[in-house]
Design a protein around this motif. Structure first.
Motif, short mmCIF file in Angstrom:
data_model
loop_
_atom_site.label_atom_id
_atom_site.label_comp_id
_atom_site.label_asym_id
_atom_site.label_seq_id
_atom_site.Cartn_x
_atom_site.Cartn_y
_atom_site.Cartn_z
N ALA A 28 -18.64 -5.60 -37.53
CA ALA A 28 -17.58 -4.70 -37.48
C ALA A 28 -18.18 -3.19 -37.76
N GLU A 29 -19.07 -3.05 -37.63
CA GLU A 29 -19.54 -1.32 -37.81
C GLU A 29 -19.45 -0.84 -36.52
N SER A 30 -19.87 0.50 -36.48
CA SER A 30 -19.66 1.26 -35.37
C SER A 30 -21.18 1.72 -34.73
N TYR A 31 -21.58 1.68 -33.62
CA TYR A 31 -22.75 1.99 -33.24
C TYR A 31 -22.73 2.59 -31.90
N VAL A 32 -23.68 3.19 -31.52
CA VAL A 32 -24.13 3.55 -30.26
C VAL A 32 -25.22 2.72 -29.54
N LEU A 33 -24.98 2.18 -28.22
CA LEU A 33 -25.84 1.14 -27.85
C LEU A 33 -27.30 1.94 -27.09
N ARG A 34 -28.08 1.08 -26.91
CA ARG A 34 -29.32 1.38 -26.44
C ARG A 34 -29.39 1.43 -24.86
N THR A 35 -28.49 2.23 -24.20
CA THR A 35 -28.37 2.33 -22.97
C THR A 35 -27.95 3.74 -22.65
N ASN A 47 -20.09 27.85 -27.63
CA ASN A 47 -18.80 27.56 -27.38
C ASN A 47 -18.72 26.07 -26.88
N GLU A 48 -19.90 25.41 -26.38
CA GLU A 48 -19.76 24.32 -25.60
C GLU A 48 -20.88 23.28 -26.08
N ILE A 49 -20.62 22.10 -26.21
CA ILE A 49 -21.63 21.01 -26.43
C ILE A 49 -21.21 19.71 -25.47
N LYS A 50 -22.27 19.50 -24.77
CA LYS A 50 -22.29 18.46 -23.75
C LYS A 50 -22.77 17.17 -24.40
N VAL A 51 -22.14 16.05 -24.37
CA VAL A 51 -22.50 14.62 -24.59
C VAL A 51 -22.58 14.05 -23.50
N ARG A 52 -23.99 13.46 -23.34
CA ARG A 52 -24.43 12.63 -22.32
C ARG A 52 -23.89 11.36 -22.22
N ASP A 53 -24.18 10.66 -20.96
CA ASP A 53 -23.70 9.25 -20.96
C ASP A 53 -24.20 8.22 -21.90
N GLY A 54 -23.59 7.09 -22.04
CA GLY A 54 -23.87 6.21 -23.00
C GLY A 54 -22.73 5.34 -23.40
N VAL A 55 -22.89 4.19 -24.17
CA VAL A 55 -21.92 3.46 -24.49
C VAL A 55 -21.74 3.18 -25.91
N ILE A 56 -20.54 3.39 -26.62
CA ILE A 56 -20.38 2.91 -27.95
C ILE A 56 -19.58 1.90 -28.33
N MET A 57 -19.87 1.25 -29.33
CA MET A 57 -19.30 0.08 -29.85
C MET A 57 -18.40 0.43 -31.37
N HIS A 58 -17.15 0.79 -31.34
CA HIS A 58 -16.63 1.19 -32.64
C HIS A 58 -15.50 0.37 -32.82
N GLN A 59 -16.18 -0.47 -34.01
CA GLN A 59 -15.28 -1.49 -34.60
C GLN A 59 -14.73 -2.55 -33.60
N LEU A 154 -24.94 11.65 -36.40
CA LEU A 154 -24.71 10.93 -37.72
C LEU A 154 -24.65 9.49 -37.55
N PHE A 155 -24.54 8.83 -36.09
CA PHE A 155 -24.48 7.61 -35.78
C PHE A 155 -25.97 6.92 -35.83
N ALA A 156 -25.51 5.47 -36.00
CA ALA A 156 -26.75 4.59 -35.74
C ALA A 156 -26.84 4.13 -34.44
N THR A 157 -28.01 3.50 -33.81
CA THR A 157 -27.96 2.86 -32.57
C THR A 157 -28.25 1.30 -32.99
N GLN A 158 -27.95 0.63 -32.12
CA GLN A 158 -27.96 -0.90 -32.21
C GLN A 158 -28.77 -1.52 -31.07
N ASP A 159 -29.95 -2.18 -31.48
CA ASP A 159 -30.77 -2.76 -30.49
C ASP A 159 -29.86 -4.10 -29.98
N SER A 160 -30.48 -4.36 -28.79
CA SER A 160 -29.94 -5.33 -27.74
C SER A 160 -30.45 -6.78 -28.56
N ILE A 161 -29.73 -7.81 -28.03
CA ILE A 161 -30.34 -9.01 -28.69
C ILE A 161 -31.77 -9.35 -28.20
#
Length: 201
Positions: A28-35, A47-59, A154-161
């Motif tokens: 149920a927590e929130s993670y950024v996946l390893r992709t 004045n600008e920060i770019k956030v690159r591609d990826g997938v999050i799992m937020h709750q 600040l976020f944690a990453t989640q390993d794949s199965i």
């Protein structure tokens, strides 16, 4: 019982069901996946920060920035002689009237201070409980005067199965090796005790 992954002749899968499945797999927590680039932050200017591609799992709510693209976030001007801390969050929101949901990146601006600026607050929220807003903190941005001096993850990453399974196998191998070493030590101790007993007689 309602089938989720099955054809019924009409649309029937709800976002709530999909999130529950994800929570059952990832928690149920929130993670950024390893992709992809794992939502890596890049300072483009003060004045600008770019956030690159990826997938999050937020709750349980999945969202992505498309591969080989980025989301651009505007950081408000700093103040000469002042320090400030901003937060970059992934904000889930649901319109109370239309019930439409979204998950977007947002900058929460902090309050400038000469020293010791506080980290701004954010809305934790519980998506599955029906809260309208739930923030997932991604980065803490520190400004000193006009300049961005730090972007702290600040976020944690989640390993794949597959990665978790590999880690478990490695742990099992380490435990087997440790048990073998303990058995050898015990055997040596027994031999020492036996020799000592014989010498006493």
């Amino acid at each position: 019982m309602d089938i989720i992954t099955g054809y019924t002749g009409s649309p029937h899968v709800t976002a709530e069901q999909d999130r529950d499945v994800n929570i059952g797999i990832f928690g149920a927590e929130s993670y950024v996946l390893r992709t992809g680039s794992r939502l890596k932050a890049e300072v483009s200017s003060n004045n600008e920060i770019k956030v690159r591609d990826g997938v999050i799992m937020h709750q349980g709510c999945a969202a992505s920035i498309k591969k080989n693209t980025y989301d651009s976030l505007t950081i408000a001007n700093g103040s000469q002689g002042m320090k400030r801390v901003d937060l970059i969050v992934a904000r889930y929101s649901r319109d109370q009237n239309t019930k439409e949901e979204s998950l977007v990146l947002k900058v929460i601006q902090g309050t400038p201070k000469e020293s010791g600026p506080a980290v701004p607050g954010y809305t934790t929220g519980d998506i599955q409980a029906g809260d309208l807003i739930a923030d997932m903190p991604l980065y803490q941005v520190t400004l000193n005067g006009l300049n961005i001096t730090e972007v702290k993850q600040l976020f944690a990453t989640q390993d794949s199965i597959a990665e978790l399974s590999s880690n478990l196998l490695n742990v099992k191998a380490d435990l087997t090796k440790a048990n073998n070493n303990i058995a050898i030590i015990n055997s040596n101790l027994i031999s020492i005790v036996e020799r000592g007993t014989k010498n006493n007689y």
